[in-house]
Design a protein around this motif. Structure first.
Motif, PDB file in Angstrom:
ATOM      1  N   PHE A 171     -12.777  13.242  -2.682  1.00 39.62           N
ATOM      2  CA  PHE A 171     -12.697  13.060  -1.238  1.00 39.62           C
ATOM      3  C   PHE A 171     -12.508  14.404  -0.543  1.00 39.62           C
ATOM      4  O   PHE A 171     -11.892  15.319  -1.096  1.00 39.62           O
ATOM      5  CB  PHE A 171     -11.500  12.158  -0.874  1.00 39.62           C
ATOM      6  N   TYR A 219     -10.859  15.447   3.200  1.00 44.63           N
ATOM      7  CA  TYR A 219     -10.178  15.014   4.403  1.00 44.63           C
ATOM      8  C   TYR A 219     -10.098  16.195   5.367  1.00 44.63           C
ATOM      9  O   TYR A 219     -10.001  17.349   4.957  1.00 44.63           O
ATOM     10  CB  TYR A 219      -8.760  14.534   4.086  1.00 44.63           C
ATOM     11  N   LEU A 233      -4.447  12.776   8.479  1.00 43.12           N
ATOM     12  CA  LEU A 233      -5.678  13.088   7.763  1.00 43.12           C
ATOM     13  C   LEU A 233      -6.772  12.086   8.110  1.00 43.12           C
ATOM     14  O   LEU A 233      -6.520  10.887   8.185  1.00 43.12           O
ATOM     15  CB  LEU A 233      -5.426  13.051   6.256  1.00 43.12           C
ATOM     16  N   LYS A 247     -16.756  10.992   0.835  1.00 42.20           N
ATOM     17  CA  LYS A 247     -16.229  10.621  -0.469  1.00 42.20           C
ATOM     18  C   LYS A 247     -17.369  10.493  -1.479  1.00 42.20           C
ATOM     19  O   LYS A 247     -18.503  10.160  -1.131  1.00 42.20           O
ATOM     20  CB  LYS A 247     -15.479   9.289  -0.392  1.00 42.20           C
ATOM     21  N   ARG A 293      -8.864  11.384  -7.047  1.00 42.94           N
ATOM     22  CA  ARG A 293      -8.151  10.255  -7.642  1.00 42.94           C
ATOM     23  C   ARG A 293      -8.770   9.999  -9.008  1.00 42.94           C
ATOM     24  O   ARG A 293      -9.973   9.777  -9.119  1.00 42.94           O
ATOM     25  CB  ARG A 293      -8.224   9.001  -6.790  1.00 42.94           C
ATOM     26  N   TYR A 316      -3.310   5.858  -9.470  1.00 41.84           N
ATOM     27  CA  TYR A 316      -3.346   5.265  -8.139  1.00 41.84           C
ATOM     28  C   TYR A 316      -3.268   6.312  -7.028  1.00 41.84           C
ATOM     29  O   TYR A 316      -3.675   6.064  -5.911  1.00 41.84           O
ATOM     30  CB  TYR A 316      -2.175   4.291  -7.963  1.00 41.84           C
ATOM     31  N   LEU A 361      -3.587   9.955  -4.833  1.00 39.44           N
ATOM     32  CA  LEU A 361      -4.486  11.056  -4.508  1.00 39.44           C
ATOM     33  C   LEU A 361      -3.757  12.372  -4.801  1.00 39.44           C
ATOM     34  O   LEU A 361      -2.601  12.531  -4.431  1.00 39.44           O
ATOM     35  CB  LEU A 361      -4.869  11.027  -3.032  1.00 39.44           C
ATOM     36  N   PHE A 420      -4.010  16.337  -3.922  1.00 36.77           N
ATOM     37  CA  PHE A 420      -4.648  17.182  -2.917  1.00 36.77           C
ATOM     38  C   PHE A 420      -4.616  18.650  -3.321  1.00 36.77           C
ATOM     39  O   PHE A 420      -3.688  19.119  -3.998  1.00 36.77           O
ATOM     40  CB  PHE A 420      -3.918  17.042  -1.574  1.00 36.77           C
ATOM     41  N   TYR A 459       3.264  10.133   1.402  1.00 29.12           N
ATOM     42  CA  TYR A 459       3.044  11.519   1.003  1.00 29.12           C
ATOM     43  C   TYR A 459       3.939  12.425   1.834  1.00 29.12           C
ATOM     44  O   TYR A 459       4.205  12.137   3.016  1.00 29.12           O
ATOM     45  CB  TYR A 459       1.586  11.928   1.233  1.00 29.12           C
ATOM     46  N   PRO A 484      -0.742  17.516   1.025  1.00 31.84           N
ATOM     47  CA  PRO A 484       0.181  16.391   0.832  1.00 31.84           C
ATOM     48  C   PRO A 484       0.518  16.174  -0.640  1.00 31.84           C
ATOM     49  O   PRO A 484      -0.342  16.329  -1.510  1.00 31.84           O
ATOM     50  CB  PRO A 484      -0.605  15.200   1.397  1.00 31.84           C
ATOM     51  N   PHE A 503       2.169  13.327  -3.303  1.00 32.75           N
ATOM     52  CA  PHE A 503       2.401  11.888  -3.456  1.00 32.75           C
ATOM     53  C   PHE A 503       3.861  11.605  -3.755  1.00 32.75           C
ATOM     54  O   PHE A 503       4.429  12.183  -4.695  1.00 32.75           O
ATOM     55  CB  PHE A 503       1.504  11.378  -4.577  1.00 32.75           C
ATOM     56  N   GLN A 525       3.840   4.686  -4.276  1.00 35.03           N
ATOM     57  CA  GLN A 525       2.947   3.666  -3.750  1.00 35.03           C
ATOM     58  C   GLN A 525       3.577   2.284  -3.947  1.00 35.03           C
ATOM     59  O   GLN A 525       4.149   1.997  -5.013  1.00 35.03           O
ATOM     60  CB  GLN A 525       1.593   3.697  -4.456  1.00 35.03           C
ATOM     61  N   ARG A 568       4.727   0.769  -7.403  1.00 33.57           N
ATOM     62  CA  ARG A 568       3.766   0.714  -8.488  1.00 33.57           C
ATOM     63  C   ARG A 568       3.617   2.049  -9.200  1.00 33.57           C
ATOM     64  O   ARG A 568       3.350   2.089 -10.398  1.00 33.57           O
ATOM     65  CB  ARG A 568       2.413   0.257  -7.971  1.00 33.57           C
ATOM     66  N   GLN A 569       3.760   3.125  -8.438  1.00 34.15           N
ATOM     67  CA  GLN A 569       3.672   4.452  -9.045  1.00 34.15           C
ATOM     68  C   GLN A 569       4.529   5.403  -8.240  1.00 34.15           C
ATOM     69  O   GLN A 569       4.634   5.265  -7.019  1.00 34.15           O
ATOM     70  CB  GLN A 569       2.220   4.947  -9.075  1.00 34.15           C
ATOM     71  N   LEU A 613       3.491  11.390   5.616  1.00 33.64           N
ATOM     72  CA  LEU A 613       2.280  10.630   5.893  1.00 33.64           C
ATOM     73  C   LEU A 613       2.291   9.317   5.130  1.00 33.64           C
ATOM     74  O   LEU A 613       2.653   9.271   3.954  1.00 33.64           O
ATOM     75  CB  LEU A 613       1.043  11.440   5.484  1.00 33.64           C
ATOM     76  N   PRO A 621      -7.410  -2.941  -9.286  1.00 25.76           N
ATOM     77  CA  PRO A 621      -7.799  -1.537  -9.057  1.00 25.76           C
ATOM     78  C   PRO A 621      -9.231  -1.397  -8.577  1.00 25.76           C
ATOM     79  O   PRO A 621     -10.137  -1.183  -9.359  1.00 25.76           O
ATOM     80  CB  PRO A 621      -7.593  -0.900 -10.430  1.00 25.76           C
ATOM     81  N   GLU A 678     -11.033   3.423   0.172  1.00 26.58           N
ATOM     82  CA  GLU A 678     -10.480   4.693   0.612  1.00 26.58           C
ATOM     83  C   GLU A 678      -9.106   4.475   1.219  1.00 26.58           C
ATOM     84  O   GLU A 678      -8.758   3.370   1.615  1.00 26.58           O
ATOM     85  CB  GLU A 678     -11.398   5.337   1.631  1.00 26.58           C
ATOM     86  N   ALA A 679      -8.335   5.536   1.282  1.00 23.00           N
ATOM     87  CA  ALA A 679      -7.021   5.482   1.907  1.00 23.00           C
ATOM     88  C   ALA A 679      -7.138   5.933   3.357  1.00 23.00           C
ATOM     89  O   ALA A 679      -7.761   6.946   3.652  1.00 23.00           O
ATOM     90  CB  ALA A 679      -6.050   6.382   1.150  1.00 23.00           C
ATOM     91  N   PHE A 717      -5.034   7.165   6.621  1.00 25.85           N
ATOM     92  CA  PHE A 717      -3.752   7.811   6.897  1.00 25.85           C
ATOM     93  C   PHE A 717      -3.298   7.591   8.331  1.00 25.85           C
ATOM     94  O   PHE A 717      -4.114   7.538   9.260  1.00 25.85           O
ATOM     95  CB  PHE A 717      -3.843   9.320   6.644  1.00 25.85           C
ATOM     96  N   GLY A 718      -1.972   7.508   8.493  1.00 23.35           N
ATOM     97  CA  GLY A 718      -1.385   7.508   9.813  1.00 23.35           C
ATOM     98  C   GLY A 718      -1.243   8.931  10.335  1.00 23.35           C
ATOM     99  O   GLY A 718      -1.602   9.903   9.652  1.00 23.35           O
TER     100      GLY A 718
END
Lengths: 113, 116
Positions: free
Chosen positions: A34, A36, A44, A49, A94, A99, A101, A103, B35, B43, B45, B48, B55-56, B90, B99, B104-105, B107-108
């Motif tokens: 990806f 961003y 972001l 992608k 990823r 799970y 990302l 960066f 993040y 960023p 991680f 999640q 989960r992770q 973030l 999965p 895609e993710a 973001f705010g």
């Protein structure tokens, strides 16, 4: 260990000139890639992608990136930049067994008239 | 369609205090990731959440904890704040029932936390 490397921390460029932002990654499994973009004081936004299929992916605003598996790279290019392209650009990876990302440190693009 | 919303946008706290940041995912999304973005860096991680479970987790101390509610919104809690916790936090949401890597993710805008 750094798994995503953006080779240029700052890239100054003149308006209407081309730009290339380099990104290399390391992974022992397949990856999803990806780019961003982050404008000042904002979150972001996904630029483009690569998930599978054609190794050349394009965005609606003229950016393109090419996935090169042998060189583990995903460089971003734009043939002609605008002042409004001034921003921070992040490459992210990823892994297929993960799970999150991961960066890179980011590349600051400053477009000058 | 509202995207990912985070609150508050800015926050100033004193060392040793505790803080709670909030995130509402994009409509239809069921997974929230957090993040930390320090100044001038990419960023990193934190963790999640999916189905109200962590989960992770990334490489962050236990001072960082979270929660996901039945409506998929999420909170990030940081205890015993340190000066080094100053960063943009973030939130990202995605739809990952199983999965599905073709998602895609989103973001705010982030919460800017300053610890003094």
């Amino acid at each position: 260990a750094q798994s995503v490397t953006q080779l240029d921390s700052q890239v100054p460029v003149f308006e209407e000139a081309p730009v290339e932002l380099r990104c290399n990654y390391s992974s022992s499994v397949s990856v999803y890639l990806f780019w961003y973009v982050q404008y000042p004081n904002q979150g972001l936004q996904l630029l483009l992608k690569y998930l599978s299929g054609s190794t050349l992916v394009e965005s609606i605003n003229g950016f393109e990136a090419e996935f090169n598996k042998s060189q583990t790279s995903f460089h971003l290019r734009k043939p002609s930049v605008h002042i409004s392209d001034t921003a921070e650009y992040f490459c992210a990876v990823r892994r297929s067994n993960d799970y999150k990302l991961s960066f890179g440190a980011g590349t600051t693009v400053t477009v000058r008239a | 369609d509202a995207g990912v919303t985070q609150s508050p946008t800015h926050l100033i706290k004193t060392r040793g205090q505790q803080v709670t940041l909030r995130c509402s995912p994009k409509s239809g999304h069921d997974t929230v990731s957090w993040y930390q973005q320090a100044l001038g860096q990419g960023p990193q991680f934190i963790f999640q959440y999916y189905e109200e479970e962590e989960r992770q987790r990334g490489n962050f101390p236990d001072r960082f904890s979270g929660h996901q509610f039945p409506n998929y919104s999420s909170e990030l809690n940081v205890n015993a704040l340190l000066l080094g916790d100053s960063a943009l936090y973030l939130c990202a949401s995605s739809l990952v029932g199983l999965p599905r890597w073709d998602t895609e993710a989103f973001f705010g805008q982030g919460t800017r936390l300053t610890v003094v």
